[in-house]
Design an enzyme around this catalytic site. Structure first.
Site, short mmCIF file in Angstrom:
data_model
loop_
_atom_site.label_atom_id
_atom_site.label_comp_id
_atom_site.label_asym_id
_atom_site.label_seq_id
_atom_site.Cartn_x
_atom_site.Cartn_y
_atom_site.Cartn_z
CG ASP A 171 -1.88 1.18 1.22
OD1 ASP A 171 -1.66 2.14 0.43
OD2 ASP A 171 -2.85 1.17 1.99
CG HIS A 176 0.02 5.62 4.11
ND1 HIS A 176 -0.85 5.84 5.15
CD2 HIS A 176 -0.70 4.98 3.16
CE1 HIS A 176 -2.04 5.35 4.85
NE2 HIS A 176 -1.98 4.83 3.65
#
Length: 261
Positions: A171, A176
């Site tokens: 991911d 992030h």
């Protein structure tokens, strides 16, 4: 397809994903496995943590976004469910098939359920997509009810580099790691993956109740607020399997459930 309702029942395809023992070890480290938990981090006696399966199935919600069902940059991972059918091998290939079993109309947003099925697990993502609700569909499940005082509470420290580790499992959304991308969704800095928080909470719960974390049979939770790497959290549990994770700002995962065989 113009309406979110048109995606209900959509088949997202099949995929076979290969992995080596390096990957479940990386997953265990990324959610907080300790050096003395050798059967989580040592290939010679490795047992795979069941939520590792969610990293193998991440392709399915990505396929739905790439197909144009929603604006990828605006969608939020609303909740996750995992049902374990068989233990994952330490390495190998897993064949999966994915579909959209439900699309819910929340008024201001649509929620897509994406189910991934294999011989080893069934996993369901709920994706909250603002700005495309109001299409006349069913509203679907509401928020989970508030819980009483927990039966146990355990602190959970997140690492400053935890999101950087977890994103290596597949991911790689920029929120992030990239401060500019995080600012684009209204966050002051990059956020931890919700699945990293949920997996870490399940690991803490296993230790607390005296279960082996690889014996997990089901896991679910709703992502209520972001977590910033380095934050101190609390994992709260109930004797019936209820699970909640909180920060000093309030719940970050609620409506959680975790069970072990």
């Amino acid at each position: 397809m113009n309406s979110p309702a048109d995606w209900k029942g959509r088949v997202l395809g099949e995929r076979t994903v290969a992995y080596t023992d390096r990957d479940p070890i990386l997953y265990a480290l990324a959610i907080g496995a300790r050096p003395d938990e050798l059967d989580l981090v040592f290939e010679d006696r490795l047992r795979v943590l069941p939520p590792f399966a969610l990293t193998l199935a991440q392709w399915a919600p990505d396929v739905l976004g790439s197909a144009g069902a929603f604006e990828v940059g605006n969608a939020v991972h609303g909740s996750q469910r995992l049902r374990v059918l068989r233990p994952l091998p330490p390495a190998g290939e897993i064949s999966m098939r994915a579909r959209v079993p439900e699309v819910w109309d929340k008024g201001s947003a649509a929620v897509y359920d994406v189910a991934v099925e294999s011989d080893y697990f069934v996993a369901t993502w709920s994706l909250f997509c603002p700005g495309i609700g109001g299409f006349g569909g069913e509203r679907g499940p509401g928020r989970p009810p508030a819980l009483d005082s927990p039966d146990w509470t355990v602190p959970l420290s997140t690492a400053d580099n935890q999101a950087l580790l977890y994103r290596l499992l597949g991911d790689r959304h920029h929120i992030h790691v990239d401060p500019a991308a995080a600012a684009g969704i209204g966050q002051p800095r990059p956020i931890l993956h919700g699945l990293a928080t949920l997996g870490a909470g399940a690991l803490v719960a296993a230790r607390q109740v005296g279960a082996h974390p690889a014996d997990l049979t089901s896991l679910e939770g709703r992502f209520a607020a972001p977590v910033f790497p380095g934050e101190e959290l609390r994992v709260e549990g109930w004797s019936d399997g209820g699970l909640r994770i909180t920060s000093e700002r309030g719940p970050v995962v609620d409506g959680g459930r975790v069970h072990f065989g």
